[in-house]
Design a protein around this motif. Structure first.
Motif, mmCIF file in Angstrom:
data_model
loop_
_atom_site.group_PDB
_atom_site.id
_atom_site.type_symbol
_atom_site.label_atom_id
_atom_site.label_comp_id
_atom_site.label_asym_id
_atom_site.label_seq_id
_atom_site.Cartn_x
_atom_site.Cartn_y
_atom_site.Cartn_z
ATOM 1 N N SER A 256 0.703 -1.088 -0.230
ATOM 2 C CA SER A 256 -0.041 0.007 0.033
ATOM 3 C C SER A 256 0.855 1.276 0.160
ATOM 4 O O SER A 256 2.077 1.331 0.219
ATOM 5 N N ASN A 257 0.029 2.309 -0.350
ATOM 6 C CA ASN A 257 0.932 3.582 -0.402
ATOM 7 C C ASN A 257 1.483 3.977 1.242
ATOM 8 O O ASN A 257 2.522 4.658 1.410
ATOM 9 N N THR A 258 0.696 3.782 1.952
ATOM 10 C CA THR A 258 1.191 3.807 3.419
ATOM 11 C C THR A 258 2.345 2.866 4.025
ATOM 12 O O THR A 258 3.434 3.574 4.624
ATOM 13 N N ASP A 259 2.481 1.831 3.309
ATOM 14 C CA ASP A 259 3.524 0.893 3.440
ATOM 15 C C ASP A 259 4.900 1.390 2.915
ATOM 16 O O ASP A 259 5.947 1.612 3.555
ATOM 17 N N LEU A 260 4.518 1.782 1.526
ATOM 18 C CA LEU A 260 5.762 2.588 0.667
ATOM 19 C C LEU A 260 6.202 4.020 1.534
ATOM 20 O O LEU A 260 7.250 4.049 1.574
ATOM 21 N N HIS A 261 5.205 4.674 1.968
ATOM 22 C CA HIS A 261 5.525 5.905 2.803
ATOM 23 C C HIS A 261 6.179 5.854 3.839
ATOM 24 O O HIS A 261 7.498 6.395 4.178
ATOM 25 N N ALA B 295 12.925 7.914 -2.932
ATOM 26 C CA ALA B 295 12.291 8.006 -1.585
ATOM 27 C C ALA B 295 12.153 9.369 -1.556
ATOM 28 O O ALA B 295 11.088 9.991 -0.960
ATOM 29 N N TYR B 296 13.169 10.174 -1.982
ATOM 30 C CA TYR B 296 13.123 11.769 -1.691
ATOM 31 C C TYR B 296 11.950 12.519 -2.324
ATOM 32 O O TYR B 296 11.182 13.245 -1.914
ATOM 33 N N VAL B 297 12.294 12.141 -3.888
ATOM 34 C CA VAL B 297 11.089 12.660 -4.637
ATOM 35 C C VAL B 297 9.433 12.210 -4.197
ATOM 36 O O VAL B 297 8.714 13.238 -4.218
ATOM 37 N N ARG B 298 9.423 10.997 -3.931
ATOM 38 C CA ARG B 298 8.018 10.664 -3.121
ATOM 39 C C ARG B 298 7.646 11.210 -2.205
ATOM 40 O O ARG B 298 6.465 11.901 -1.994
#
Length: 214
Positions: free
Chosen positions: A147-152, A198-201
């Motif tokens: 999920s987006n939360t996991d990746l965040h 990771a920085y860009v996201r």
């Protein structure tokens, strides 16, 4: 940190709490009342991040052994993910023997149960973290369920940040990590790319959040 205290807190938090739990969320929960088991800076810096991760997974493997022995529940541990399931009794002697052999040969489990690994040097820790994030991103890029939360949360861990995030802190941490891991300075090229992504996201998320809260 006393292992038995941490195990007791995990037992309270995870009992009958079936399903998937992200490591980041478990640590955050254990930083809050009534547990207060992890310090506020538990995820800051590579050494502190490693030590927090190590003591957590050491306690989780021990708790998993206890719950399996008492037939209470099953704990499965993977990359940043903790899964709690209802216990399913194994009645076949062959299957039970096979299961115990697999547990004993689990090299990851052995690593976390050996307290000598808790005292690794900073260079060893940085190398382990580099390998970990390479594996995590290769794994996550092939998983639709991530999920987006996991990746965040993974991005924040990689960048050494925690909520709330300011653009100033984000840029400062990125600059430091990019300088440290840049290929021109004998850094890991793959890890450097992951830090950039990771920085860009994260920058997009922070900018988007600031836009709607300002």
């Amino acid at each position: 940190m006393h292992s038995e205290i941490l195990i007791s807190c995990l037992e309270d938090y995870l009992s009958f709490n079936y399903g998937d739990h992200q490591e980041f969320d478990v640590i955050k929960a254990l930083q809050q009342p009534p547990y207060n088991i992890f310090a506020v800076d538990a995820l800051s810096g590579s050494e502190q991040l490693f030590k927090t991760h190590f003591v957590l997974y050491n306690a989780l493997y021990l708790l998993a052994d206890r719950w399996r022995a008492s037939e209470f529940a099953t704990i499965e541990l993977a990359l940043t993910k903790i899964t709690v399931k209802e216990y399913q009794k194994v009645t076949n002697d062959v299957e039970q023997s096979t299961m115990h052999k697999l547990i004993e040969k689990n090299s990851v489990r052995s690593f976390y149960l050996d307290w000598e690994n808790f005292s690794l040097t900073k260079a060893d820790i940085d190398d382990l973290l580099s390998q970990f994030w390479q594996k995590f991103y290769r794994y996550s890029n092939n998983q639709e369920w991530l999920s987006n939360t996991d990746l965040h949360n993974a991005d924040l861990n990689l960048l050494g940040l925690s909520v709330p995030i300011s653009q100033r802190d984000l840029k400062a941490n990125y600059k430091k990590l990019a300088h440290q891991h840049h290929p021109d300075k004998n850094g890991d090229a793959e890890l450097f790319k992951q830090i950039q992504s990771a920085y860009v996201r994260t920058l997009k998320r922070v900018s988007f959040s600031n836009h709607f809260t300002s």
